[in-house]
Design a protein around this motif. Structure first.
Motif, PDB file in Angstrom:
ATOM      1  N   ILE A 337       0.844  -1.192   0.000  1.00  0.00           N
ATOM      2  CA  ILE A 337       0.000   0.000   0.000  1.00  0.00           C
ATOM      3  C   ILE A 337       0.882   1.246   0.000  1.00  0.00           C
ATOM      4  O   ILE A 337       1.893   1.309   0.711  1.00  0.00           O
ATOM      5  N   PHE A 338       0.466   2.242  -0.772  1.00  0.00           N
ATOM      6  CA  PHE A 338       1.182   3.517  -0.834  1.00  0.00           C
ATOM      7  C   PHE A 338       0.569   4.523   0.133  1.00  0.00           C
ATOM      8  O   PHE A 338      -0.659   4.573   0.303  1.00  0.00           O
ATOM      9  N   PHE A 339       1.461   5.322   0.723  1.00  0.00           N
ATOM     10  CA  PHE A 339       1.034   6.327   1.698  1.00  0.00           C
ATOM     11  C   PHE A 339       1.611   7.688   1.334  1.00  0.00           C
ATOM     12  O   PHE A 339       2.662   7.788   0.685  1.00  0.00           O
ATOM     13  N   LEU A 340       0.933   8.706   1.796  1.00  0.00           N
ATOM     14  CA  LEU A 340       1.409  10.090   1.686  1.00  0.00           C
ATOM     15  C   LEU A 340       1.907  10.562   3.040  1.00  0.00           C
ATOM     16  O   LEU A 340       1.310  10.259   4.074  1.00  0.00           O
ATOM     17  N   LYS A 379       2.136   8.854  12.954  1.00  0.00           N
ATOM     18  CA  LYS A 379       3.427   9.038  12.294  1.00  0.00           C
ATOM     19  C   LYS A 379       3.342   9.996  11.112  1.00  0.00           C
ATOM     20  O   LYS A 379       4.348  10.290  10.470  1.00  0.00           O
ATOM     21  N   GLY A 380       2.139  10.475  10.813  1.00  0.00           N
ATOM     22  CA  GLY A 380       1.977  11.437   9.723  1.00  0.00           C
ATOM     23  C   GLY A 380       1.631  10.824   8.389  1.00  0.00           C
ATOM     24  O   GLY A 380       1.631  11.521   7.373  1.00  0.00           O
ATOM     25  N   PHE A 381       1.305   9.521   8.357  1.00  0.00           N
ATOM     26  CA  PHE A 381       0.989   8.844   7.103  1.00  0.00           C
ATOM     27  C   PHE A 381      -0.519   8.797   6.874  1.00  0.00           C
ATOM     28  O   PHE A 381      -1.298   8.565   7.804  1.00  0.00           O
ATOM     29  N   CYS A 382      -0.929   9.011   5.620  1.00  0.00           N
ATOM     30  CA  CYS A 382      -2.316   8.789   5.225  1.00  0.00           C
ATOM     31  C   CYS A 382      -2.316   8.083   3.878  1.00  0.00           C
ATOM     32  O   CYS A 382      -1.291   8.029   3.192  1.00  0.00           O
ATOM     33  N   LEU A 383      -3.458   7.537   3.488  1.00  0.00           N
ATOM     34  CA  LEU A 383      -3.525   6.755   2.253  1.00  0.00           C
ATOM     35  C   LEU A 383      -3.249   7.626   1.025  1.00  0.00           C
ATOM     36  O   LEU A 383      -3.864   8.679   0.850  1.00  0.00           O
ATOM     37  N   TRP A 384      -2.344   7.159   0.188  1.00  0.00           N
ATOM     38  CA  TRP A 384      -2.026   7.869  -1.048  1.00  0.00           C
ATOM     39  C   TRP A 384      -3.260   8.023  -1.935  1.00  0.00           C
ATOM     40  O   TRP A 384      -3.487   9.084  -2.523  1.00  0.00           O
ATOM     41  N   ASP A 385      -4.067   6.988  -2.016  1.00  0.00           N
ATOM     42  CA  ASP A 385      -5.261   7.045  -2.862  1.00  0.00           C
ATOM     43  C   ASP A 385      -6.229   8.130  -2.398  1.00  0.00           C
ATOM     44  O   ASP A 385      -6.908   8.758  -3.226  1.00  0.00           O
TER      45      ASP A 385
END
Length: 397
Positions: A337-340, A379-385
């Motif tokens: 999974i990609f994250f922003l 941690k500051g990550f959210c879903l890239w999609d």
């Protein structure tokens, strides 16, 4: 979607393992570094003598080039640390640099790449037009209803500001009532003089009056401080502590908020840049992109994407000179999974004033940013999609 949410929950509960996250792509949206004041009529607003600058109005200073070079050196180290740079010299296929046409933006981009990648032939792309439409923060919407709504939103925001004490402090610093502007225009009271709002197609939204005058002189104070002028010359030695700085800075923040921080205007101004950013992030193959623009670009992108309110520690400004919004695409290798992740990376006020060199051991400040429409973990990550969905909704034709 439910599987993705489950995996995210597991990752959050167990904590992120750095080795499982791999950086894939970075887009750096930067403001140029320290420049000379833009206003050429500062002498009208005070009987006092302003400091003398070596460079032309609005030009990057030698100090600004030094500081931006430090940022370039740091980012080169940071990118290598995260394996996004495999060689000392990045290829054109992997590293793309685009700057606005102003001297200060092109010079800032040059300082960044020259110091960050010495001896490398890094191309700095820019248009030959005097006003690059990608960066130029002007009104595009030609409808009468847009203009009426935009002016009303700006008026409401302007009325919500509580700046009387800030105005009074600035008048005293300037000795404003003895200024040529006051004596010739008979406009001598920041608190009661009228601010006029302008929204016109092809021009930046504007506020004429005491708020803009205040912004112009405070801009000079800020740049004097970054440049390292003697303390007695920065605002004539009358801003001695953070409380005093913050009081007058409320005027500058208020001005920028009125002209850039209504959603209607911000999305109209930023749409060409957001479209350009989306194309780079989704369609191009660049691993690293540097876009060198202005505070207006950062303000409007932040508001358009609906970032949550933030405060930069150890900094007086909301969008400091040389500061960078760093959009990062990360791959969680176990799940695929990609994250922003978005960080505001900037030099604190003292780092800039003192000209401190940066390194991995002495880094710039990192502030994790959060978007309202992209659920962010600790941690500051959210879903890239989810981020892609936000971008698409803003720039779809």
């Amino acid at each position: 979607m439910y599987i993705k949410l489950f995996l995210i929950s597991v990752l959050v509960l167990k904590g992120h393992c750095e080795k499982s996250f791999k950086l894939q792509q970075v887009l750096i949206l930067s403001r140029h570094n320290v420049r000379t004041p833009l206003s050429k009529n500062l002498a009208d607003f005070t009987p006092k003598t302003w400091p003398i600058w070596k460079e032309k109005s609005g030009y990057l200073t030698a100090k600004g080039a030094l500081l931006e070079g430090y940022m370039g050196e740091y980012f080169a180290l940071w990118l290598k640390k995260h394996d996004l740079l495999e060689n000392d010299c990045p290829s054109d296929d992997n590293f793309f640099v685009y700057a606005n046409t102003a001297q200060r933006t092109i010079a800032s981009a040059k300082a960044f790449v020259t110091k960050g990648f010495p001896g490398c032939n890094v191309t700095i792309h820019h248009t030959s037009d005097s006003h690059d439409p990608i960066f130029n923060p002007v009104i595009h919407n030609t409808t009468a209803i847009f203009k009426l709504e935009a002016i009303e939103q700006m008026r409401v925001l302007l009325k919500s500001l509580h700046l009387n004490s800030s105005y009074e402090d600035l008048e005293q610093i300037l000795n404003y009532k003895q200024s040529e502007y006051c004596l010739t225009k008979q406009k001598c009271d920041f608190v009661t003089d009228v601010n006029k709002i302008f929204v016109d197609v092809g021009f930046k939204p504007n506020v004429e009056g005491p708020l803009k005058i205040s912004k112009s002189v405070i801009d000079s104070f800020i740049m004097e401080n970054y440049e390292g002028f003697p303390s007695k010359e920065v605002a004539w030695g009358l801003l001695k502590n953070n409380d005093q700085w913050n009081c007058v800075l409320d005027l500058s923040k208020g001005y920028h908020s009125v002209i850039f921080n209504t959603t209607l205007i911000a999305r109209d101004l930023a749409r060409p840049l957001l479209h350009y950013m989306r194309d780079i992030l989704l369609n191009k193959q660049y691993k690293i992109t540097l876009l060198m623009g202005h505070d207006a670009n950062i303000y409007t992108v932040l508001k358009s994407l609906d970032f949550k309110p933030y405060s930069l520690k150890n900094q007086h400004e909301m969008t400091p000179a040389g500061g960078k919004l760093v959009f990062q695409k990360w791959l969680e290798e176990r799940s695929g999974i990609f994250f922003l992740k978005v960080d505001y990376v900037y030099q604190c006020t003292n780092q800039m004033r003192e000209g401190k060199k940066l390194s991995l051991d002495c880094p710039p400040e990192f502030m994790s940013m959060q978007l309202e429409g992209c659920k962010t973990d600790e941690k500051g990550f959210c879903l890239w999609d989810d981020f892609v969905g936000i971008l698409n909704s803003l720039v779809e034709d």
